[in-house]
Design an enzyme around this catalytic site. Structure first.
Site, PDB file in Angstrom:
ATOM      1  N   ALA A 277      17.430  22.655  36.067  1.00 21.03           N
ATOM      2  CA  ALA A 277      17.413  23.986  35.440  1.00 21.03           C
ATOM      3  C   ALA A 277      18.767  24.665  35.598  1.00 21.03           C
ATOM      4  CB  ALA A 277      16.317  24.841  36.057  1.00 21.03           C
ATOM      5  N   GLY A 278      19.748  23.916  36.074  1.00 13.46           N
ATOM      6  CA  GLY A 278      21.073  24.497  36.284  1.00 13.46           C
ATOM      7  C   GLY A 278      21.147  25.321  37.555  1.00 13.46           C
ATOM      8  N   LEU A 279      20.195  25.131  38.459  1.00 13.50           N
ATOM      9  CA  LEU A 279      20.166  25.922  39.694  1.00 13.50           C
ATOM     10  C   LEU A 279      20.548  25.079  40.910  1.00 13.50           C
ATOM     11  CD1 LEU A 279      16.949  28.027  38.928  1.00 13.50           C
ATOM     12  CD2 LEU A 279      19.333  28.560  38.404  1.00 13.50           C
ATOM     13  N   SER A 280      21.052  23.886  40.652  1.00 11.02           N
ATOM     14  CA  SER A 280      21.626  23.028  41.700  1.00 11.02           C
ATOM     15  C   SER A 280      20.622  22.508  42.719  1.00 11.02           C
ATOM     16  CB  SER A 280      22.751  23.757  42.435  1.00 11.02           C
ATOM     17  OG  SER A 280      23.925  23.574  41.745  1.00 11.02           O
TER      18      SER A 280
ATOM     19  N   SER B 136      20.254  19.482  43.155  1.00 12.48           N
ATOM     20  CA  SER B 136      20.921  18.317  43.764  1.00 12.48           C
ATOM     21  C   SER B 136      21.810  18.746  44.928  1.00 12.48           C
ATOM     22  CB  SER B 136      21.728  17.559  42.711  1.00 12.48           C
ATOM     23  OG  SER B 136      22.728  18.373  42.137  1.00 12.48           O
TER      24      SER B 136
ATOM     25  N   ASP C 110      28.833  24.205  43.617  1.00 18.23           N
ATOM     26  CA  ASP C 110      27.411  24.166  43.946  1.00 18.23           C
ATOM     27  C   ASP C 110      27.185  23.949  45.440  1.00 18.23           C
ATOM     28  OD1 ASP C 110      27.228  24.359  41.251  1.00 18.23           O
ATOM     29  OD2 ASP C 110      26.512  22.316  40.921  1.00 18.23           O
TER      30      ASP C 110
END
Ligand code: ADP
Ligand code: MG
Length: 415
Positions: free
Chosen positions: A155-158, A160, A204
């Site tokens: 979701a682009g919220l990192s 990983s 990130d």
């Protein structure tokens, strides 16, 4: 970055992605997300109690998009969404990893036989951290790891970086490595770049490792200097909403790599080490020297975006938080028109939120889907959320997921 490799395609509702607000009520795994539940799950998986429980958050970037591979500025904040990790050290060199968020059982590896080429799926993130620590000459051996995360994946919220930083933070304690948070971030980035094979910048992992509650983190991605910038949302009656569009558009041939190469081309044409070195005041003259219209747009975005980061920091330092709204929206327009990494869903969040009275909004992360952020007066939060959800329905899109982005703490030991 913007660690958003393109090409995942479709909605990212894979296992592990879930509504953070609905998460505490997740019937499949009873008990609120927290160290007790994660420790109990570790016990159920491995048959003994963990040596400890650690947490590392996801992040959103307030402003400074695609600047990190141009030696520029970023301003992320840590989210309340966290990857929890229950972990123990093992004396026999065996590395076992398990996630409550993905199907499949325990992945068993050997700490001294990890190779980047071996695609271990999701296990590559924690395994890559062990590999990167050992590559750095640090004495790290086996471990048992169990993850339990509320950071939605893709979701682009990192999500990983949260896994990597949780792993490095836990191993730092378990093996008494004495690493500072910034070093932990670099280990996480190395794992993702060299082991998993995703060419992300340092933002990130730095956000996940170094952010503090109530602050955004000003990071200079050239020299890695950082400063905690007060971001008093609640005290000023404001809210920052994260709107997950739940789409990730396939862009076949590496849109990210193209933008990156275009930025490098712009820097070469202008005779600077990186676009960060083009002063805002000299932008007009610089653009006159670039023939390629696409590269001109990339350069204009990077130079104006670095300026916007400084503007936002100036406003936050002056206690003028509501005034950052228009700067966020200007950042979105620049990403949409000059850097061309937005998409219809992200544009719709920004347009519908602003039309419903938001102070400002922008896409965040790499683009082509993922999440947008919206700054609102607390009193307007519900109406703006409704307006965005309604606009999505009218456009025939699946309902977006909206959650508040409270500036939260970075990685830490919980138990
Ligand atoms: P983002 O970091 O923006 O969420 P990425 O594609 O960089 O997206 O990382 C998502 C990947 O990270 C997932 O596909 C999965 O391999 C891994 N991952 C993230 N969270 C978890 C989790 N809780 N359990 C297992 N794997 C996870
Ligand atoms: Mg990522």
């Amino acid at each position: 970055m913007t660690c958003d490799p393109q090409g995942e395609g479709g909605a990212h509702d894979e296992p592990g992605a879930r509504d953070p607000q609905a998460y505490a009520g997740d019937g499949a795994r009873p008990g609120a997300h927290g160290p007790e539940r994660t420790a109990a799950a570790f016990h159920a998986v491995y048959g003994y109690a963990p040596g400890g429980v650690w947490a590392a958050p996801g992040r959103v970037n307030l402003i400074g998009e695609h600047t990190d591979y141009n030696d520029g500025f970023v301003l992320p904040l840590a989210l309340p969404h966290t990857a929890l990790l229950a972990a123990s050290r093992r004396a026999d060199g065996v590395l076992r990893v398990h996630s409550g968020d993905v199907p499949g059982g325990v992945v068993e590896l050997r700490a001294d036989a990890l190779t980047p080429a071996a695609d271990g799926g999701w296990a590559g993130y924690p395994a890559g951290v062990v590999w990167a620590l050992r590559e750095a000459g640090l004495a790290v051996g086996g471990a048992d790891l169990h993850f339990d995360s509320t950071v939605p994946t893709g979701a682009g919220l990192s999500s990983s970086a949260a896994l990597e930083v949780a792993t490095a933070t836990a191993l730092n304690d378990l093996y008494a490595l004495g690493l500072e948070p910034q070093r932990i971030a670099r280990i996480g980035q190395r794992a993702e770049n060299a082991f998993v094979g995703v060419p992300c910048g340092i933002m990130d992992q730095t956000a996940s490792a170094c952010c503090t509650e109530g602050h955004a983190l000003h990071l200079d991605t050239r020299d890695l200097r950082q400063r905690q910038v007060p971001f008093a949302l609640a005290a000023e009656g404001l809210r920052l909403l994260v709107v997950d569009t739940r789409v990730k558009h396939e862009l076949g041939d590496g849109a990210y790599a193209k933008r990156r190469a275009g930025c490098e081309q712009g820097a070469r044409t202008l005779g600077v080490r990186a676009l960060r070195d083009v002063p805002y005041e000299g932008l007009g003259a610089a653009l006159d020297r670039i023939e390629d219209g696409t590269v001109r747009g990339l350069v204009r975005h990077i130079v104006t975006e670095n300026r916007r980061v400084e503007e936002v920091i100036g406003l936050l330092d002056a206690g003028e938080t509501p005034a950052i709204g228009p700067v966020l929206t200007a950042g979105h327009i620049s990403l949409r028109d000059d850097f061309t990494v937005s998409c219809a869903e992200l544009d719709l969040v920004v347009e519908s939120a602003n039309a419903a009275g938001a102070l400002g909004a922008r896409m965040t992360g790499g683009g082509f889907g993922g999440s947008a952020i919206v700054l609102v007066e607390e009193a307007d939060a519900e109406a703006v959320t409704k307006a965005v959800t309604h606009a999505f329905g009218a456009a025939g899109y699946a309902a977006p997921r909206v959650s508040p982005a409270v500036p939260s703490a970075g990685a830490r030991r919980l138990a």
